[in-house]
Scaffold this active site. Structure first.
Site, short mmCIF file in Angstrom:
data_model
loop_
_atom_site.label_atom_id
_atom_site.label_comp_id
_atom_site.label_asym_id
_atom_site.label_seq_id
_atom_site.Cartn_x
_atom_site.Cartn_y
_atom_site.Cartn_z
N LYS A 198 23.73 -7.81 -5.46
CA LYS A 198 25.23 -7.99 -6.55
C LYS A 198 25.72 -7.68 -5.55
O LYS A 198 27.00 -7.42 -5.75
CB LYS A 198 25.24 -7.81 -7.92
CG LYS A 198 24.37 -8.59 -9.18
CD LYS A 198 24.97 -7.70 -10.17
CE LYS A 198 23.88 -8.39 -11.17
NZ LYS A 198 23.50 -7.68 -12.52
N ARG B 224 0.74 -0.96 -0.58
CA ARG B 224 0.23 0.15 0.25
C ARG B 224 0.35 1.40 0.15
O ARG B 224 0.18 2.35 -0.60
CB ARG B 224 -0.82 0.13 0.90
CG ARG B 224 -0.41 0.40 2.56
CD ARG B 224 -1.75 -1.41 3.36
NE ARG B 224 -1.59 -2.25 2.39
CZ ARG B 224 -2.51 -2.80 2.98
NH1 ARG B 224 -3.55 -2.68 2.96
NH2 ARG B 224 -2.57 -3.94 2.89
N THR B 225 1.82 1.24 0.73
CA THR B 225 2.85 2.43 0.65
C THR B 225 2.74 2.40 -0.76
O THR B 225 3.19 4.57 -1.16
CB THR B 225 4.12 2.67 1.80
OG1 THR B 225 3.32 2.28 3.08
CG2 THR B 225 4.61 3.95 2.01
N HIS C 153 8.88 6.38 10.35
CA HIS C 153 7.55 6.16 8.87
C HIS C 153 7.11 7.43 8.78
O HIS C 153 5.74 7.75 8.65
CB HIS C 153 7.05 5.46 9.21
CG HIS C 153 6.35 4.90 7.67
ND1 HIS C 153 6.48 5.43 6.51
CD2 HIS C 153 5.41 4.35 7.32
CE1 HIS C 153 5.67 4.89 5.33
NE2 HIS C 153 4.75 4.24 6.25
N ARG D 162 12.09 2.78 1.03
CA ARG D 162 12.08 1.53 2.12
C ARG D 162 12.97 0.70 1.94
O ARG D 162 13.25 0.00 1.11
CB ARG D 162 10.87 0.91 2.04
CG ARG D 162 10.91 0.30 3.42
CD ARG D 162 9.24 -0.43 3.66
NE ARG D 162 8.35 0.38 3.63
CZ ARG D 162 6.63 0.08 3.94
NH1 ARG D 162 6.26 -1.15 3.87
NH2 ARG D 162 5.87 1.21 4.21
#
Ligand SMILES: [Zn+2]
Lengths: 153, 306
Positions: free
Chosen positions: B83, B54-55, B132, B104
């Site tokens: 990598k 959702r974010t 957040h 995030r």
């Protein structure tokens, strides 16, 4: 300053860090990044009686004049320390350590999830708060035994 | 316009910053079409090193509703991160494609570090158990719509230790005349650094291990999920998490106009029978993410004051 008080011979040129809290001399060298490989003359005295501190350490570094910003980080572990710059056996400048606003690249963050403990090209940074230091990245606060968090490399 | 170039933590937000974004979000919500071309040609990079639905969708939609586009790093498994590329390198490359970056990442402090390596605005969409702050802005919008933002008692319940939405919300609430009650098991109470922030800000804070005593005085109850992995075994988890669940019956003890919020997804900490009550505002809260993130993006991308 008497010879008896210092217990080691005078140096000709360099820096004498006096009134270091007893037992912290090796941490002082670690913070300053001095480990012997620089081939500087270094002498330390540990746990000698001090009227002011009870017990104190003294660190002498020959042929290197430490700058104020270099010594200010010592305020974390040796807030009473005095810095004597020696030229030709005379003290040419005497200062106290002053608390810096931030400390960069000296301490490691105890939070394993902190980005500074990842594989990133970033130095640690801590701001000085009321009674400790605080990671500028994750916010973790260190209050006790700062010396345990010195990142000795 | 906010004074900052990035949005990294809620502690950087003043009351004026918050009110500016919320006021603009309200204007956007009233007439979204008026903003449909306002950032034509702008590109938002979506860098999600942890799964998010959702974010990420909310930021994606917000940018498109402003007339811009998004570019998605994809999952970690499919990217160069696998990598061994550093985050610092990743964001320096992505900076070349985008006008702003939403990040995030599982490490605390990752957004702060990323912001030091790029010149485009970085929005922290969750850094480990850290912060957040864009969630906080939509939480505040929802609280303002339902209860106002002054002279309130708010209860925040659940996983307060690892809950980044909780940390950001608690920090931001110190800008307002709000009594904060924290309700959690002892092992999941607020971390020391957040308690330090609240203390420094002179916030009115009380901590509780049970909801019962404090529920009747609350105007807002913000519920968060207690995760299974915080406990050594299943039975311990069930026993403790069960004490921090609410249902319609329990809410009969609450004020009539109590607002119940949750950052979602919920599992069983709010029983489905609460959904039908007038207390339930968590879906409205989720929908508020769109106008609030549009307002935030407009502010960080240098929108003109309409
Ligand atoms: Zn840290």
């Amino acid at each position: 300053m008497s010879d008896r008080k210092l217990r080691v011979s005078k140096i000709r040129n360099g820096t004498v860090i006096d009134h270091v809290s007893g037992g912290q001399a090796l941490n002082v060298l670690s913070i300053l990044g001095i480990d012997g490989s620089e081939e500087l003359g270094v002498s330390i005295v540990m746990n000698v009686p001090s009227a002011q501190l009870g017990k104190k350490d003294v660190v002498k570094v020959e042929d290197r004049e430490l700058s104020q910003s270099e010594v200010d980080v010592l305020s974390l572990i040796a807030p009473e320390a005095t810095i004597n710059i020696i030229r030709d056996y005379d003290v040419t400048r005497k200062t106290r350590v002053e608390q810096p606003e931030t400390v960069t690249g000296i301490l490691s963050c105890p939070n394993p999830g902190c980005i500074t403990n990842g594989n990133e090209p970033v130095e640690t940074s801590f701001s000085i708060v009321a009674d400790g230091v605080r990671c500028s990245y994750c916010g973790t606060i260190i209050r006790d035994s700062l010396a345990d968090h010195i990142d000795a490399e | 316009m906010m004074r900052q170039d990035h949005l990294i933590t809620a502690t950087q937000l003043s009351r004026a910053d918050i009110e500016t974004v919320l006021d603009q979000a309200a204007e956007i919500a009233a007439d979204p079409q008026a903003w449909a071309e306002s950032h034509f040609g702008s590109v938002l990079a979506l860098c999600f090193f942890e799964p998010s639905t959702r974010t990420k969708m909310s930021f994606d939609t917000a940018m498109k509703r402003l007339g811009g586009t998004t570019t998605d790093m994809g999952t970690v498994e499919s990217s160069s991160v696998k990598k061994g590329e550093s985050l610092a390198d990743t964001v320096r490359v992505i900076e070349g494609y985008a006008d702003a970056i939403v990040l995030r990442h599982p490490s605390e402090g990752s957004a702060q570090m990323a912001s030091e390596f790029v010149d485009v605005p970085v929005i922290n969409a969750g850094d480990g158990a850290g912060q957040h702050p864009s969630q906080t802005l939509l939480d505040l919008y929802t609280i303002r719509e339902n209860a106002g933002l002054d002279d309130l008692s708010i209860g925040i319940m659940g996983d307060l230790k690892y809950g980044r939405t909780v940390h950001s919300l608690a920090d931001a609430l110190t800008n307002f005349d709000i009594r904060q009650h924290f309700i959690s098991p002892e092992s999941l109470r607020l971390p020391r650094n957040v308690r330090y922030d609240l203390h420094e800000a002179g916030a009115q804070v009380r901590e509780h291990t049970e909801l019962d005593g404090v529920l009747p005085e609350l105007d807002v109850l913000y519920v968060t999920r207690i995760q299974r992995e915080r406990f050594p075994d299943e039975s311990e988890y069930r026993k403790i998490a069960g004490e921090y669940q609410i249902d319609a019956d329990l809410l009969s003890e609450a004020k009539e106009n109590l607002t119940v919020m949750h950052p979602l997804p919920r599992v069983d900490e709010i029983a489905p029978d609460v959904d039908k009550t007038t207390h339930a505002k968590y879906f409205e809260q989720a929908h508020n993410g769109l106008p609030v993130r549009m307002a935030l993006l407009d502010s960080l991308l240098g929108g003109d004051d309409k």
